[in-house]
Design an enzyme around this catalytic site. Structure first.
Site, PDB file in Angstrom:
ATOM      1  CG  HIS A 203       0.111   9.768  -3.438  1.00 49.06           C
ATOM      2  ND1 HIS A 203      -1.080  10.368  -2.619  1.00 49.06           N
ATOM      3  CD2 HIS A 203       0.599   8.927  -2.700  1.00 49.06           C
ATOM      4  CE1 HIS A 203      -1.135   9.433  -1.669  1.00 49.06           C
ATOM      5  NE2 HIS A 203      -0.125   8.608  -1.509  1.00 49.06           N
ATOM      6  CG  HIS A 224      -1.986   3.541  -2.301  1.00 52.45           C
ATOM      7  ND1 HIS A 224      -1.975   4.668  -3.226  1.00 52.45           N
ATOM      8  CD2 HIS A 224      -1.190   4.135  -1.115  1.00 52.45           C
ATOM      9  CE1 HIS A 224      -1.517   5.617  -2.624  1.00 52.45           C
ATOM     10  NE2 HIS A 224      -0.980   5.411  -1.526  1.00 52.45           N
ATOM     11  N   GLY A 257     -11.202  -3.634   2.311  1.00 56.44           N
ATOM     12  CA  GLY A 257     -12.817  -3.494   2.128  1.00 56.44           C
ATOM     13  C   GLY A 257     -13.249  -1.792   2.279  1.00 56.44           C
ATOM     14  CG  HIS A 259      -7.567   1.886   1.015  1.00 57.20           C
ATOM     15  ND1 HIS A 259      -7.930   1.736   2.512  1.00 57.20           N
ATOM     16  CD2 HIS A 259      -7.168   3.224   1.367  1.00 57.20           C
ATOM     17  CE1 HIS A 259      -7.233   2.708   3.144  1.00 57.20           C
ATOM     18  NE2 HIS A 259      -6.698   3.747   2.276  1.00 57.20           N
ATOM     19  CG  ASP A 282      -1.298   3.080   3.373  1.00 59.43           C
ATOM     20  OD1 ASP A 282      -0.122   3.523   3.733  1.00 59.43           O
ATOM     21  OD2 ASP A 282      -1.972   3.767   2.403  1.00 59.43           O
ATOM     22  CG  LEU A 314     -10.125   6.459   2.544  1.00 56.82           C
ATOM     23  CD1 LEU A 314     -10.050   5.605   1.702  1.00 56.82           C
ATOM     24  CD2 LEU A 314     -10.606   6.064   4.089  1.00 56.82           C
TER      25      LEU A 314
END
Length: 389
Positions: A203, A224, A257, A259, A282, A314
């Site tokens: 982030h 991520h 498929g 993110h 997540d 998202l």
């Protein structure tokens, strides 16, 4: 076949005693000792249990919920999908809400430790996934890349605030996502690392230099990647350029498929390789539930056709780890053992989870029986089978 850290054993025989792997051998050269209970797993592939470093909920419950039935329901769902250990993950919320959630999660972790009998079974008789520690995602993240995290609840990283979270969790924080470019972030990273926390960069709107400062301070993982991060630019590589090229850093990816495009999954897997690629889900409370509106921390998320969104952004996923393993194998063109390692051995290394994520003598007997395609047939935790119901 049985997948060890370095090899695959054909026609395996694995002996388990008091929840630990006692011996691994081959049935063609070793007889079953007398008096031993035998589980014939047929032609299934024996693999280490999966570990999810980033899990917000499932089965209609959020890990920050006050409902006492929430975590057991989530843990039963996880076990059905091959996850034997996990890190309940917070989302940015008002300070008091976060502190209360950390206290409840610490209670749950400690209770699970205490209630295990000699064979590892819970008192209610239901064997299910075990929480290893807490993942603190936010509030030390960048407003510019906060994603679905409520911007009004973000906080500048300070040692005094980290200490409040640490005390509320009674030292059970084992992972923390932080933006390294924020003022005082390197100091917080260094202190958290000193206490044994796996600090993960995420982030973040960091440039390359700021990301490297975070890595030098002690952060050796990234949350991520590509999501909620400054985009990669060929003249200004930023945080993605740092975490993808720095060999000190492992990265985790959400392979649903949604993110990441499959081509980016393959790119990350090729760049970081089979040792530093980690799968996470997540997953939020909507996992294994019908489409609708569900809670993530203190706010609601719309779930439609596998996409979880709030205000068009998202907000987590409904991915399960078994599907992530199969997707990684397909997208990255990896064989099953490498894809399995990204969900077991690699997250165990990242989180320094001793005796987890591998099938080896002395390791915890957390293992799965898979089809050759990676479908979960059976799940064992501490050598005891989990119910599929």
């Amino acid at each position: 076949m049985l997948l060890t850290p370095t090899d695959a054993v054909e026609h395996p025989l694995m002996l388990v005693e008091q929840g630990r792997v006692l011996e691994i051998s081959c049935r063609t050269s070793r007889q079953v000792p007398a008096g031993v209970s035998v589980f014939d797993l047929g032609d299934g592939v024996m693999a280490p249990g999966y570990i999810d470093l980033h899990l917000h909920g499932g089965a209609g419950y959020d890990v920050m919920d006050e409902a006492t039935e929430g975590l057991p329901a989530i843990e039963q769902l996880l076990a059905r999908h091959g996850v034997t250990s996990y890190f309940p993950t917070t989302v940015t919320a008002p300070m008091d809400t976060t502190l209360r959630a950390l206290e409840r999660l610490a209670d749950a972790i400690e209770t699970r430790h205490l209630e295990q009998d000699l064979e590892g079974q819970t008192r209610d008789g239901k064997n299910r996934a075990r929480p290893l520690g807490i993942h603190l995602e936010g509030p030390f993240i960048n407003h510019a890349r906060c994603g679905a995290h409520p911007p009004e609840n973000l906080l500048a990283p300070k040692l005094i605030l980290f200490e409040r979270f640490w005390q509320a969790a009674r030292g059970r924080i084992r992972m923390m996502t932080i933006a390294p470019e924020l003022e005082n972030a390197p100091d917080v990273i260094a202190e958290a690392t000193r206490r044994g926390v796996c600090v993960s960069l995420g982030h973040s709107d960091a440039d390359f230099a700021a990301a490297e400062r975070g890595i030098t301070a002690g952060a050796h993982h990234a949350t991520h990647v590509f999501n909620a991060m400054r985009p990669l630019d060929h003249r200004s590589p930023g945080i993605l350029g740092a975490v993808l090229t720095d060999r000190r850093v492992s990265v985790d990816i959400i392979v649903d498929g949604v993110h990441l495009d499959p081509a980016i999954v393959k790119l990350v897997a090729d760049v970081k390789g089979p040792e530093q690629t980690v799968l996470i889900t997540d997953a939020i409370s909507a996992t294994d539930m019908p489409d609708g509106r569900y809670r993530l921390g203190c706010f609601e998320v719309d779930v439609r056709d596998g996409r979880c969104t709030v205000h068009g952004k998202l907000a987590g996923s409904v991915l399960t780890m078994d599907r992530a393993v199969r997707n990684l194998a397909r997208f990255a063109e990896w064989d099953l053992p490498r894809a399995v390692a990204a969900a077991s051995r690699n997250p165990a290394r990242v989180a320094q989870a001793a005796n987890k994520g591998v099938l080896a003598v002395g390791a915890d007997a957390d293992f799965l029986v898979l089809t050759p395609e990676g479908e979960v047939l059976r799940t064992f935790i501490g050598g005891l089978e989990c119910s599929r119901c």
